[in-house]
Design a protein around this motif. Structure first.
Motif, short mmCIF file in Angstrom:
data_model
loop_
_atom_site.label_atom_id
_atom_site.label_comp_id
_atom_site.label_asym_id
_atom_site.label_seq_id
_atom_site.Cartn_x
_atom_site.Cartn_y
_atom_site.Cartn_z
N LEU A 412 32.30 47.15 -9.28
CA LEU A 412 32.50 46.09 -10.26
C LEU A 412 32.37 44.73 -9.59
O LEU A 412 32.99 44.46 -8.56
N VAL A 413 31.56 43.88 -10.17
CA VAL A 413 31.39 42.50 -9.70
C VAL A 413 31.55 41.59 -10.91
O VAL A 413 31.47 42.04 -12.06
N HIS A 414 31.74 40.32 -10.66
CA HIS A 414 32.14 39.42 -11.74
C HIS A 414 31.13 38.29 -11.93
O HIS A 414 30.93 37.49 -11.02
N ASP A 415 30.53 38.27 -13.09
CA ASP A 415 29.61 37.22 -13.47
C ASP A 415 30.37 36.24 -14.35
O ASP A 415 30.23 36.24 -15.58
N THR A 416 31.19 35.44 -13.73
CA THR A 416 32.07 34.50 -14.42
C THR A 416 31.94 33.14 -13.74
O THR A 416 31.39 33.05 -12.62
N PRO A 417 32.38 32.06 -14.36
CA PRO A 417 32.21 30.73 -13.77
C PRO A 417 32.65 30.69 -12.30
O PRO A 417 33.70 31.23 -11.94
N GLY A 436 30.36 38.46 -17.57
CA GLY A 436 31.68 39.03 -17.34
C GLY A 436 31.68 40.01 -16.19
O GLY A 436 31.01 39.82 -15.18
N THR A 437 32.42 41.11 -16.36
CA THR A 437 32.51 42.13 -15.32
C THR A 437 31.42 43.16 -15.52
O THR A 437 31.35 43.81 -16.57
N ILE A 438 30.57 43.32 -14.52
CA ILE A 438 29.45 44.26 -14.60
C ILE A 438 29.37 45.03 -13.28
O ILE A 438 30.08 44.73 -12.32
N SER A 439 28.49 46.01 -13.23
CA SER A 439 28.32 46.78 -11.99
C SER A 439 27.39 46.04 -11.04
O SER A 439 26.54 45.24 -11.44
N MET A 440 27.55 46.32 -9.77
CA MET A 440 26.65 45.75 -8.75
C MET A 440 25.20 46.14 -9.04
O MET A 440 24.28 45.34 -8.87
N HIS A 441 25.01 47.36 -9.49
CA HIS A 441 23.67 47.86 -9.82
C HIS A 441 23.01 46.96 -10.86
O HIS A 441 21.88 46.51 -10.70
N LYS A 442 23.73 46.70 -11.93
CA LYS A 442 23.20 45.87 -13.01
C LYS A 442 22.95 44.44 -12.52
O LYS A 442 21.92 43.82 -12.84
#
Length: 771
Positions: A412-417, A436-442
């Protein structure tokens, strides 16, 4: 007693003195005899060694003495692709060579030429004494003209081959040449064989090249200039170093006067002439041999660089066997120079590309320019002053995370500000959205920037730099977080680094030369020893994610997709820093566009962009970012024909898990999500990861599917982002603008530096859009 015989004491003293004198004389005699004996022993031993080495000397023939001294370059199938120097040689017979030139050469190179028999002990002693008292510009050699001819004809001139064995063989062959050929024949061989600079061999050809006329029509001053050049053709080049060329010419004139070939008044008169007098301003172009060398310009230039790095003189009759796949090279050249093939918008957009064999490190093709027939022009395939954009993410962010932190592909990684620590610089993506929270793969497949930087933050720049170093990349200054979305590396470095993913974690340093055969038929083989720089698990898991860049609907590199071919790869683009472009930018514009991909057989890295990206019109549009991908696609399609097409095998230390058709992997013993120190997230199962990413995927799908159609609608958002100091790659401040501009002004001078130029890396990366 002494009183009765007063002379007795003096006689005793005299006898003592005689005894001491006799003893001293005896000791001196013994030393002299011993010294002579030792010298005699050395001579005997030296003679034995000389005879032994002489017996192993190579053959010398009329053909080797009279033939051109060109270095021949071969492709990987043994076909000659270039002859360095052969196209510029006009042979002149002895009866056509002016006596004035012969006298000039003998005067400056070998004054006792007509007296010795190939080897001149007196000259050797004189040269040794002269070198002790002279400056570095006046160093003399002890070799006779005959020995110099032998060296040019049958021996390598590499510094590593300057051994006693070679000197002994050289002397022996010089004696043989003197017994077989006349002095005039020897001079003829020498005058036609010496290298005269600018890829010119022989003094007749040099006369035409420098003065536009034959040797018989030269003035005394011009003749002296040519006679002095062989000692250092580059240093005495009258075009580049007229001061040193004139000094050498005057030295020759003085030597001729001292030798008696001319009077001192003639020498003084000739010295008053400028060394530039009579030099022609243009030269006839060389005729290409065997293949059209414009196809192989960049490759050939890099071969010469490798030869010099190994200590070889390219003007010494070498046979150089390379790893060049001429068919792959021509295809790459055609793709780069056919505007219709991949959609180049004009003739000024440029390219750099390198094709590497992942299993060996052999460079099979390289192109450094397009729309240019300049021999040995700028090789953009090895320049290191352009950012690699998001192609850096597997190398600096996710690869180290898997290797050092044991991240699973569903981490899980975070695509947030996000704002870079200690600054007000915010980081955003190409769409100015957060998932938001997505997988490293994505995150990797869709080339999201914020998750990459957060991952690098967890790894640590120090460990990430070590990972890069193991992949052949060194940096002149420390890297920072911003480099996680942009490294200053070359296509050659990147193709070799990605090759380690293709080759189960084994890295090979890229190399172009496979074998060098010197004129004495000694063969030197070159290989690149593989180094295990990451675990096979890391390489496999990274490859599994990079496949999705091309074969997933939301992948950033779908234009590179080749149906049915097992491959993986990554895109990379960089955005302009704020207020640096000389004009009005459209809604989407990039400075650089990359694609680096691989199969099990090949790794290909492609860069496209402009040499002067800040000039009006020199930007890459959204559609044109696909050019690098299309070059990869068509080249890889072509070279993969007839090759094995197999998928990578999962290592035993990796476990696969599936859910909803998606396959993810983790290292055995590390199935849980690792802690994220940025958010304090503590862990989750695969199902939790998939659930948490489902909504983000759904929310972003519509925007992603229509990304190419509505990029123009992002104009206001992008402009607002730029003016506020943030881009898709990251935010930027005014300081980074100046750094980027300063770097560009010196770009064309940084063409072949294999060590990455990281000048202003931190600031530059923070101001570029990477995707």
């Amino acid at each position: 007693m002494s009183q009765n015989n007063p002379n007795l004491g003096s006689r005793v003293q005299r006898n003592q003195k005689k005894y001491k004198s006799s003893k001293r004389a005896s000791w001196i005699k013994k030393v002299i005899v011993g010294g002579l004996g030792f010298i005699s022993l050395l001579i005997v031993l030296g003679s034995i060694v000389f005879v032994f080495y002489a017996s192993t000397a190579p053959d010398i023939s009329y053909q080797s003495l009279s033939s051109d001294n060109s270095t021949k370059i071969y492709d990987n199938k043994g076909h000659v692709i270039s002859r360095l120097g052969v196209q510029d040689r006009d042979y002149i017979k002895s009866n056509k060579i002016p006596s004035e030139l012969k006298n000039a050469i003998v005067s400056i190179e070998d004054r006792r030429f007509y007296k010795h028999h190939g080897v001149d002990p007196i000259r050797i002693l004189g040269a040794s004494l002269s070198n002790i008292t002279s400056g570095s510009l006046n160093l003399q050699g002890g070799s006779t003209l005959t020995q110099q001819l032998v060296k040019l004809s049958v021996f390598s001139t590499a510094a590593s081959d300057r051994t006693f064995k070679r000197k002994a063989q050289e002397a022996w062959l010089a004696l043989k040449v003197e017994k077989t050929y006349s002095k005039q024949q020897i001079l003829e061989f020498y005058i036609n064989k010496v290298y005269m600079g600018n890829n010119v061999y022989g003094m007749e050809t040099a006369s035409e090249y420098y003065f536009g006329k034959s040797l018989s029509k030269l003035t005394l001053a011009q003749t002296a200039l040519l006679a002095g050049m062989p000692q250092s053709p580059s240093y005495y080049n009258p075009y580049i170093y007229p001061k040193y060329a004139q000094q050498r010419r005057d030295e020759v004139l003085n030597a001729m006067a001292s030798y008696g070939a001319i009077t001192q008044s003639q020498a003084n008169a000739a010295k008053k002439t400028s060394v530039k007098t009579g030099l022609v301003s243009s030269h006839k172009s060389s005729s290409f041999s065997s293949v059209n060398e414009k196809y192989i310009d960049a490759y050939l230039k890099q071969v010469i660089q490798e030869l010099k790095a190994e200590g070889y003189n390219t003007q010494s009759g070498l046979k150089v066997y390379t790893n060049l796949d001429l068919s792959a090279q021509k295809k790459l050249y055609d793709l780069a120079n056919n505007d219709d093939a991949v959609g180049f918008p004009n003739s000024t957009m440029q390219i750099g590309a390198t094709l590497v064999n992942p299993k060996t490190g052999a460079v099979n093709a390289m192109i450094g320019s397009r729309k240019s027939d300049i021999q040995f022009g700028l090789n953009r395939a090895v320049q290191t002053d352009r950012s690699s954009g998001s192609t850096a993410k597997p190398l600096m962010d996710y690869g180290p995370a898997i290797e050092y932190l044991n991240y699973p592909t569903y981490q899980l990684v975070h695509d947030t500000p996000y704002t870079y620590g200690g600054t007000s610089i915010s980081l955003k993506d190409f769409d100015n959205k957060y998932q938001g929270t997505i997988s490293m793969h994505k995150a990797l497949v869709e080339s999201r920037n914020i998750p990459a930087i957060r991952t690098l933050e967890n790894v640590g720049v120090s460990k990430a730099t070590s990972f890069l170093n193991s992949l052949g990349m060194t940096f002149s200054s420390d890297l920072s977080l911003q480099n996680g979305i942009g490294l200053y590396i070359s296509t050659e470095q990147e193709a070799a680094a990605y090759s380690a993913f293709a080759n189960n974690g084994v890295y090979h340093k890229p190399y172009l030369i496979s074998r060098v055969v010197t004129p004495d038929k000694v063969s030197h083989d070159f290989t690149s020893e593989g180094t295990q720089v990451m675990s096979p698990a890391t390489a496999f898991m990274m490859t599994s994610m990079l496949k999705g860049v091309m074969n997933s609907a939301n992948g950033s590199g779908t234009a590179a997709y080749i149906p049915g071919l097992y491959q993986a790869g990554k895109t990379g683009t960089t955005q302009y820093p704020d207020n640096t472009y000389n004009g009005v930018l459209p809604a989407y514009a990039a400075m650089d566009s990359w694609f680096t991909g691989y199969t099990q057989n090949y790794a290909l890295s492609v860069w496209t962009g402009y040499d002067k990206p800040y000039e009006t019109g020199n930007y890459i549009s959204a559609a044109q970012t696909n050019i690098a991908q299309l070059i990869y696609k068509y080249e890889m399609q072509y070279i993969s024909q007839g090759k094995s097409n197999t998928d990578w095998t999962k290592p035993s230390g990796v476990t696969a898990v599936k859910s909803g058709g998606q396959t993810e992997y983790y290292k055995n013993g590390y199935s849980a999500i690792q802690p994220d120190k940025t958010t304090g997230y503590k862990g989750a199962s695969l199902s939790t990861v998939l659930d948490s990413t489902k909504k983000a995927t759904k929310d972003s799908k519509t925007n992603k599917d229509n990304e190419d159609d509505d990029k123009d609608s992002q104009k206001d958002k992008n402009n607002a982002t730029q003016s506020s100091g943030s881009g898709s790659g990251s935010g930027s401040g005014s300081g980074s603008n100046n750094n980027e501009s300063n770097q560009q002004t010196s770009q064309t001078n940084n063409n072949n530096n294999q060590t990455t130029n990281t000048q202003n890396n931190s600031n530059q990366s923070s101001s570029q859009q990477n995707h």
